[in-house]
Enzyme design. Structure first.
Site, PDB file in Angstrom:
ATOM      1  N   HIS A  82     -30.509 -25.298  14.935  1.00 48.03           N
ATOM      2  CA  HIS A  82     -31.956 -25.341  15.139  1.00 48.03           C
ATOM      3  C   HIS A  82     -32.505 -26.612  14.521  1.00 48.03           C
ATOM      4  O   HIS A  82     -32.145 -26.979  13.406  1.00 48.03           O
ATOM      5  CB  HIS A  82     -32.625 -24.135  14.465  1.00 48.03           C
ATOM      6  CG  HIS A  82     -34.113 -24.183  14.556  1.00 48.03           C
ATOM      7  ND1 HIS A  82     -34.796 -23.783  15.682  1.00 48.03           N
ATOM      8  CD2 HIS A  82     -35.056 -24.626  13.680  1.00 48.03           C
ATOM      9  CE1 HIS A  82     -36.092 -23.962  15.493  1.00 48.03           C
ATOM     10  NE2 HIS A  82     -36.280 -24.475  14.289  1.00 48.03           N
ATOM     11  N   ASP A 161     -43.569 -12.624  14.979  1.00 45.89           N
ATOM     12  CA  ASP A 161     -43.682 -14.050  14.648  1.00 45.89           C
ATOM     13  C   ASP A 161     -44.633 -14.757  15.609  1.00 45.89           C
ATOM     14  O   ASP A 161     -45.431 -15.597  15.189  1.00 45.89           O
ATOM     15  CB  ASP A 161     -42.299 -14.718  14.663  1.00 45.89           C
ATOM     16  CG  ASP A 161     -42.431 -16.226  14.476  1.00 45.89           C
ATOM     17  OD1 ASP A 161     -42.919 -16.630  13.416  1.00 45.89           O
ATOM     18  OD2 ASP A 161     -42.103 -16.977  15.408  1.00 45.89           O
ATOM     19  N   ARG A 168     -51.708 -18.051  12.135  1.00 46.88           N
ATOM     20  CA  ARG A 168     -51.592 -19.074  11.072  1.00 46.88           C
ATOM     21  C   ARG A 168     -52.128 -20.412  11.550  1.00 46.88           C
ATOM     22  O   ARG A 168     -52.728 -21.167  10.792  1.00 46.88           O
ATOM     23  CB  ARG A 168     -50.128 -19.205  10.642  1.00 46.88           C
ATOM     24  CG  ARG A 168     -49.636 -18.027   9.807  1.00 46.88           C
ATOM     25  CD  ARG A 168     -48.118 -18.026   9.691  1.00 46.88           C
ATOM     26  NE  ARG A 168     -47.605 -19.290   9.226  1.00 46.88           N
ATOM     27  CZ  ARG A 168     -46.420 -19.810   9.606  1.00 46.88           C
ATOM     28  NH1 ARG A 168     -45.626 -19.158  10.432  1.00 46.88           N
ATOM     29  NH2 ARG A 168     -46.038 -20.975   9.149  1.00 46.88           N
ATOM     30  N   SER A 183     -40.362 -17.567   9.606  1.00 46.51           N
ATOM     31  CA  SER A 183     -40.651 -17.676  11.033  1.00 46.51           C
ATOM     32  C   SER A 183     -39.434 -18.250  11.779  1.00 46.51           C
ATOM     33  O   SER A 183     -38.957 -17.683  12.773  1.00 46.51           O
ATOM     34  CB  SER A 183     -41.886 -18.568  11.216  1.00 46.51           C
ATOM     35  OG  SER A 183     -42.022 -19.017  12.528  1.00 46.51           O
ATOM     36  N   LYS A 187     -36.323 -16.021  14.232  1.00 46.38           N
ATOM     37  CA  LYS A 187     -35.962 -16.286  15.631  1.00 46.38           C
ATOM     38  C   LYS A 187     -34.460 -16.502  15.768  1.00 46.38           C
ATOM     39  O   LYS A 187     -33.841 -16.066  16.740  1.00 46.38           O
ATOM     40  CB  LYS A 187     -36.733 -17.511  16.140  1.00 46.38           C
ATOM     41  CG  LYS A 187     -38.220 -17.192  16.338  1.00 46.38           C
ATOM     42  CD  LYS A 187     -39.002 -18.365  16.849  1.00 46.38           C
ATOM     43  CE  LYS A 187     -39.424 -19.286  15.761  1.00 46.38           C
ATOM     44  NZ  LYS A 187     -40.845 -19.508  15.553  1.00 46.38           N
TER      45      LYS A 187
HETATM   46  N1  URA Z   1     -41.829 -23.669  13.506  1.00 46.29           N
HETATM   47  C1  URA Z   1     -41.739 -22.329  13.569  1.00 46.29           C
HETATM   48  O1  URA Z   1     -41.000 -21.796  14.381  1.00 46.29           O
HETATM   49  N2  URA Z   1     -42.467 -21.603  12.700  1.00 46.29           N
HETATM   50  C2  URA Z   1     -43.291 -22.156  11.790  1.00 46.29           C
HETATM   51  O2  URA Z   1     -43.915 -21.434  11.039  1.00 46.29           O
HETATM   52  C3  URA Z   1     -43.384 -23.547  11.747  1.00 46.29           C
HETATM   53  C4  URA Z   1     -42.647 -24.284  12.613  1.00 46.29           C
END
Ligand code: URA
Length: 433
Positions: A82, A161, A168, A183, A187
């Protein structure tokens, strides 16, 4: 339980219990906890932080808020990569076939997303015929047979999320280490990875502008990974200038192909080798990171990686001859040189401005509904540390009428030219296990 008590508790700096965190995430996902209370809790977390146990529980609760992808039908250790996102980042397109060519299964689900250019799957769609639409059975079968499949995200992954990130975004609570780390990790965990390699970008074109912040985020994610039983490591890499030379969908795909041909910009190649070595090592295909790197270098040299790329393209409906003839991908109608207004050394190329220039040309999406133009973007002819004569080309715009003047101005502003000699920036700042 009452949400207001949990907000008070966090506001006063106390840790929430596992049960409390689960209750919050379940309630927020199913709508019994309203946005205003979740925003207040997020702000309390922003100021008072979360300890290791809270971060791990928040991550798991968000991962389990929707579908969990089951990759157990795929043999071997599934390692996901990632990137926290940067301008010109085409590594996945080269890295996935590279790593698969030495036997590591790569089962990647990618989103489209918003940004300066499309996401990985948009970029790959520049390849004639290439499709990322497949059902789960085909996806799993393909990874078992080919060692590699790349699909568009289906199903309902991490709805907690999604909802919390949007909240947010409008409540000043994005930039919180526990919230960002949980977050991202939620994922990855919901996507079924056994092990995770994170590329945390650092610099003007990245989410994390300073090395200290990048290290803090990387360490937080590595710690969450080990707390929830997924071996995780992070590489902190430079984003003080765009990665490689190409920014734009088809242009980036072409550059990724070049890397597997043993060509291409040195920084893209090096980043692929570094990230790839850790992936191969975590997948237990090599005894050390150095041995893993050697396997990958050999795969580039002997053409295995390039063959894997062609097989991968063919297996997803694309025409593999595009690898030898990238001009089959969408081509821009105009090429416009942006020249240096003075001679000197390139001190900096503001990656965010270059990204915005690509966006002005039509390479990215501002809203989910926007269409992207796969052909357009820019190629940087000069990078940080290079010398440029007055009037020499800094970058070439690849355009289809849209946004040319705006992009030209942004490119001129992005390049900072000075009289003194400039060192090339460090590419890899740190590797964190
Ligand atoms: N990327 C994400 O997937 N989540 C965040 O909170 C910030 C950047």
């Amino acid at each position: 339980m009452r949400m207001v008590d949990l907000i008070d508790k966090k506001r006063d700096g106390e840790a929430l219990t596992k049960e409390e965190i689960r209750w919050v995430i379940d309630g927020y996902t199913n709508g019994t906890i309203p946005d205003y209370q979740m925003a207040a809790l997020s702000m309390a977390i922003y100021f008072k932080d979360m300890n290791k146990e809270e971060r791990a529980e928040l991550t798991l609760a968000m991962a389990e808020s929707g579908d969990m992808i089951d990759l157990s039908a795929i043999k071997g250790v599934k390692v996901d990569k990632h990137s926290t996102g940067g301008v010109g980042d085409k590594t996945t397109i080269a890295l996935a076939p590279l790593v698969a060519s030495v036997g590591v299964p790569v089962a990647k689900m990618s989103g489209r997303g918003l940004g300066h250019t499309g996401g990985t799957i948009d970029k790959l769609e520049a390849i004639p015929g290439f499709s990322v639409e497949m059902d789960t059975d085909t996806f799993l079968k393909q990874v078992n047979e080919q060692r590699l499949a790349l699909a568009g995200q289906t199903g309902n992954l991490t709805p907690a999320d999604k909802k919390l990130y949007s909240l947010r975004d409008v409540t000043g609570t994005v930039n919180s280490t526990p919230l960002i780390a949980s977050s991202i990790m939620s994922k990855k965990i919901a996507s079924g990875a056994d092990a995770i390699v994170l590329d945390v970008k650092c610099g003007s074109g990245a989410f994390m502008k300073t090395l200290d912040h990048a290290v803090e985020l990387a360490e937080a994610m590595v710690e969450i990974g080990s707390s929830v039983g997924r071996e995780t490591m992070a590489v902190i890499s430079d984003m003080s200038q765009p990665l490689g030379r190409a920014v734009g969908n088809a242009l980036e795909v072409k550059e990724a192909f070049a890397v597997l041909k043993g060509e291409g910009p040195a920084d893209v190649r090096e980043l692929c080798l570094v990230l790839g070595s850790h992936m191969v090592y975590l997948a237990k295909r090599a005894e050390s990171v150095q041995a893993a790197r050697q396997l990958l270098e050999e795969a580039i040299q002997n053409g295995d990686a390039l063959e894997k790329l062609k097989a991968f393209i063919a297996s997803q409906g694309g025409d593999p001859s595009v690898v030898e003839n990238p001009a089959q991908m969408p081509q821009a109608s105009e090429q416009i040189a942006v020249s240096a207004q003075k001679a000197g050394y390139i001190k900096e190329i503001a990656a965010d401005k270059i990204g915005t220039a690509a966006m002005q040309l039509g390479a990215g999406r501002a809203t989910k509904e926007d269409q992207i133009d796969l052909a357009v973007g820019l190629v940087l002819e000069k990078k940080t540390g290079d010398y440029v004569e007055e009037g020499e080309t800094l970058a070439t715009l690849f355009a289809n009428e849209q946004g040319i003047e705006e992009a030209r101005k942004l490119v001129e502003q992005a390049y900072h030219i000075v009289d003194e000699k400039v060192e090339q920036p460090t590419l890899i700042y740190k590797e964190i296990y």
